[in-house]
Design a protein around this motif. Structure first.
Motif, short mmCIF file in Angstrom:
data_model
loop_
_atom_site.label_atom_id
_atom_site.label_comp_id
_atom_site.label_asym_id
_atom_site.label_seq_id
_atom_site.Cartn_x
_atom_site.Cartn_y
_atom_site.Cartn_z
N HIS A 176 44.21 54.61 11.72
CA HIS A 176 43.38 55.77 11.85
C HIS A 176 43.50 56.35 10.17
O HIS A 176 42.55 56.63 9.61
CB HIS A 176 43.89 57.16 12.77
N GLY A 177 44.97 56.24 9.54
CA GLY A 177 44.86 56.42 8.26
C GLY A 177 44.10 55.36 7.36
O GLY A 177 43.45 56.15 6.61
N LEU A 178 44.16 54.35 7.56
CA LEU A 178 43.30 53.43 6.76
C LEU A 178 41.74 53.48 6.88
O LEU A 178 40.95 53.62 6.07
CB LEU A 178 43.54 51.93 7.32
N ILE A 179 41.37 54.08 8.07
CA ILE A 179 39.81 54.40 8.34
C ILE A 179 39.63 55.88 7.90
O ILE A 179 38.34 56.16 7.77
CB ILE A 179 39.19 54.14 9.58
N ALA A 180 40.45 56.55 7.51
CA ALA A 180 40.35 58.11 7.20
C ALA A 180 40.11 58.20 5.83
O ALA A 180 39.06 58.13 4.79
CB ALA A 180 41.57 58.97 7.90
N ASP A 181 41.30 58.20 4.85
CA ASP A 181 41.35 58.74 3.54
C ASP A 181 42.84 58.20 2.90
O ASP A 181 43.55 58.33 3.50
CB ASP A 181 41.03 60.19 3.12
N ASP A 182 42.75 58.21 1.61
CA ASP A 182 44.06 57.88 0.70
C ASP A 182 45.19 58.89 1.19
O ASP A 182 46.34 58.56 1.27
CB ASP A 182 43.63 57.99 -0.50
N ALA A 183 44.74 60.14 1.22
CA ALA A 183 46.14 61.08 1.71
C ALA A 183 46.50 60.81 2.75
O ALA A 183 47.93 60.66 2.75
CB ALA A 183 45.43 62.47 1.46
N THR A 184 45.86 60.76 3.96
CA THR A 184 46.24 60.46 5.45
C THR A 184 47.14 59.20 5.32
O THR A 184 48.24 59.02 5.73
CB THR A 184 45.45 60.28 6.11
N TRP A 185 46.56 57.97 4.75
CA TRP A 185 47.25 56.61 4.60
C TRP A 185 48.56 56.47 3.91
O TRP A 185 49.51 56.31 4.28
CB TRP A 185 46.05 55.88 4.12
N GLY A 186 48.36 57.53 2.60
CA GLY A 186 49.61 57.65 1.81
C GLY A 186 50.90 58.20 2.44
O GLY A 186 52.05 57.93 2.57
N GLU A 187 50.42 59.48 3.24
CA GLU A 187 51.48 60.23 3.94
C GLU A 187 52.15 59.29 5.22
O GLU A 187 53.49 59.45 5.45
CB GLU A 187 50.78 61.54 4.52
N LEU A 188 51.35 58.60 5.76
CA LEU A 188 51.89 57.48 6.86
C LEU A 188 52.83 56.63 6.35
O LEU A 188 53.74 56.25 6.82
CB LEU A 188 50.60 56.86 7.64
N LEU A 189 52.40 55.91 5.28
CA LEU A 189 53.24 55.08 4.56
C LEU A 189 54.78 55.57 3.87
O LEU A 189 55.75 55.01 3.87
CB LEU A 189 52.63 54.24 3.35
N ALA A 190 54.72 56.79 3.72
CA ALA A 190 56.00 57.62 3.31
C ALA A 190 56.84 58.10 4.42
O ALA A 190 57.77 58.51 3.99
CB ALA A 190 55.45 58.51 2.39
N PHE A 191 56.14 58.09 5.50
CA PHE A 191 56.75 58.86 6.69
C PHE A 191 57.99 57.95 7.28
O PHE A 191 57.71 56.75 7.51
CB PHE A 191 55.87 59.26 7.66
N ASP A 192 59.24 58.41 7.72
CA ASP A 192 60.13 57.86 8.14
C ASP A 192 60.11 57.70 9.80
O ASP A 192 60.76 58.49 10.49
CB ASP A 192 61.71 58.32 7.81
N ILE A 193 59.41 56.59 10.39
CA ILE A 193 59.14 56.67 11.87
C ILE A 193 60.40 56.30 12.74
O ILE A 193 60.35 56.71 13.71
CB ILE A 193 57.93 55.69 12.34
N LEU A 194 61.51 55.70 11.67
CA LEU A 194 62.44 55.18 12.61
C LEU A 194 63.50 56.61 12.81
O LEU A 194 64.48 56.47 13.71
CB LEU A 194 63.21 54.16 12.14
N SER A 195 63.35 57.57 11.84
CA SER A 195 64.15 58.93 12.18
C SER A 195 63.21 60.25 12.11
O SER A 195 63.18 60.56 11.19
CB SER A 195 65.15 59.00 11.07
N PRO A 196 62.32 60.18 13.09
CA PRO A 196 61.15 61.03 12.86
C PRO A 196 61.51 62.38 12.85
O PRO A 196 62.21 62.98 13.66
CB PRO A 196 60.34 60.47 13.92
N ASP A 197 61.01 63.21 11.98
CA ASP A 197 60.84 64.59 12.08
C ASP A 197 59.74 65.11 13.07
O ASP A 197 58.66 64.87 12.85
CB ASP A 197 60.44 65.18 10.72
N LEU A 198 60.09 65.57 14.11
CA LEU A 198 59.45 65.73 15.22
C LEU A 198 58.31 66.80 15.27
O LEU A 198 57.04 66.57 15.26
CB LEU A 198 59.90 65.94 16.76
N PRO A 199 58.69 67.85 14.53
CA PRO A 199 57.40 69.05 14.32
C PRO A 199 56.66 68.30 13.32
O PRO A 199 55.15 68.49 13.54
CB PRO A 199 58.40 70.04 13.48
#
Length: 349
Positions: A176-199
C-alpha cells in the motif's frame, strides 16, 4: 454498499453499534481453532453475543477449501439460519475470506461482520469485499465480490501474534505504501514491526486501509485501477500455490513480499522504477522475510501457475508495475525471460 470500517478504541462498544445496526434473527460466530482459543475469550462475554452460535473450523490456509465452506453452510443450516441471520467472522484472512464467501452464498446472501485478528486481515483480507476459497490447487480460485456490513479493526488482537504473522500483514502495508506516496512508503521502511508501537501501528493501519478503500471505491470490481492492489501478487500467488504443492505452505504476506521483490525488479527494468528505492525496499524485505527456496528447476511450474492469475487476458500474464512510488502502471506484460530474470534477482540479490 461498502463496508463501514471502524478503527476501534473500544471493541465492545463498537460491536454493540454494529449489532444494533445489523438486524438479525440469529447470530453466528465463525472462528478457527486458533482464534477460538486466543481471540474469542475477548468477546465471548459481550451481551450481544450470549445467544450466538459458534462455528469453529480448522486453522491455516490448508482449510480454505470447498469442504470447509460446506461445513460452515451445514452449520448455518443446522443452526436454523435464515436470510435475516448474521455471521461474525472473527479471525485472520482465511476466516474472513471463507466466512465472507459462505455468508454471501448461503440463501443467496446473509449479512456478515468482519473482526480481523491478524495484521494481514486488518489491512487486506477483511476490507474490499473480495471473498473466496482455494480450489484445484489455486489460490482464491472460487469466490464473489461481497462487502461485509461492518469491519471492526482493533490492534489489541495483535498481542496474540508471533513475529512471522506480524511480518505477513506488514507486507501488504508495504504494498500500500508503494502505491501511495513517498511519505507513507518511507514511514513503513523506518518502522520496527518486530517490536511494534501498537498505538502508532493502529494509525498506520488506518492509513493503509484508507489507501485500499480509496482504490476499491473507484473500481469495486477490478476493471481498472483496483489492479494496483495486485502489485506483488501475480508472482506472489504463484509462490504461494507452489509452496502448497510442496506441502510446505508459506504465509500469504511472505509470498507477497517475495513477489514484490520480483515485480519491483520488473518495474525497474520495464518502467524505470528508481534503483535506489528498489534496493531500499528489497533490503527491508530480505532482512525481515529471508528468502524463498526456489531453484531454476521450479521456473516452469511457477510460470504455469502465473497463467492462472485472474487478471490475465488471452493467456498473457498481466502485471501491475510502478514507474516510481505512487506511479502505478496497470496491465503491463513481461516476457518469460524477464520473469525468469526477476526470480533470479529474488534468489541471488
Amino acid at each position: 454498499m461498502p463496508a463501514r470500517v471502524i478503527l476501534s478504541s473500544s471493541l465492545h462498544e463498537d460491536l454493540a453499534i454494529a449489532l444494533s445496526e445489523c438486524s438479525h434473527d440469529k447470530l453466528f460466530v465463525l472462528t478457527d481453532t486458533t482464534t477460538h482459543q486466543l481471540c474469542w475469550p475477548l468477546l465471548s462475554r459481550h451481551v450481544g453475543l450470549r445467544h450466538a452460535l459458534p462455528i469453529t473450523i480448522g486453522a491455516t490456509d490448508t482449510h480454505k477449501t470447498l469442504d470447509t465452506a460446506s461445513q460452515v453452510w451445514r452449520a448455518l443450516g443446522d443452526g436454523g439460519a435464515s436470510r435475516h441471520s448474521c455471521l461474525i467472522c472473527l479471525g485472520g484472512g482465511m476466516v474472513t475470506d471463507l466466512g465472507g464467501f459462505t455468508a454471501s452464498t448461503f440463501k443467496r446472501g446473509i449479512n456478515y461482520v468482519n473482526i480481523p485478528t491478524t495484521l494481514l486481515s486488518m489491512v487486506d483480507a477483511s476490507v474490499g469485499g473480495k471473498t473466496g476459497i482455494n480450489f484445484n490447487g489455486l489460490k482464491n480460485e472460487v469466490g464473489v465480490f461481497s462487502d461485509p456490513t461492518f469491519v471492526l479493526i482493533s490492534t489489541q488482537f495483535l498481542r496474540t501474534l508471533d513475529n512471522a504473522n506480524l511480518c505477513s500483514g506488514y507486507a501488504e502495508m508495504l504494498k500500500h505504501g508503494l502505491i501511495a506516496d513517498d511519505a507513507t512508503w518511507g514511514e513503513l521502511l523506518a518502522f520496527d514491526i518486530l517490536s511494534p508501537d501498537l498505538p502508532l501501528l493502529q494509525r498506520m493501519v488506518g492509513q493503509s486501509v484508507s489507501v485500499k478503500e480509496r482504490i476499491v471505491e473507484e473500481d469495486p470490481y477490478e476493471h481498472g485501477i483496483r489492479k494496483a492492489l495486485n502489485l506483488g501478487h501475480t508472482i506472489g500467488h504463484a509462490f504461494e500455490s507452489w509452496a502448497l504443492r510442496q506441502n510446505q505452505p508459506i504465509l500469504h504476506g511472505y509470498a507477497v513480499a517475495f513477489g514484490l521483490v520480483c515485480e519491483l525488479y520488473l518495474s525497474a527494468v520495464k518502467c524505470g522504477f528508481p534503483t535506489t528505492k528498489l534496493r531500499a525496499t528489497v533490503d527491508y524485505i530480505r532482512s525481515h522475510y529471508g528468502t524463498l527456496p526456489i531453484t531454476c528447476d521450479d521456473y516452469p511450474t511457477l510460470l504455469e501457475l502465473m497463467t492462472h492469475d485472474k487478471k490475465n487476458m488471452g493467456g498473457v500474464i498481466n502485471f501491475t508495475l510502478l514507474g516510481d512510488v505512487g506511479d502505478i502502471r496497470i496491465n503491463q506484460t513481461a516476457t518469460q525471460s524477464d520473469i525468469e530474470e526477476s526470480m533470479d534477482f529474488l534468489r541471488e540479490g
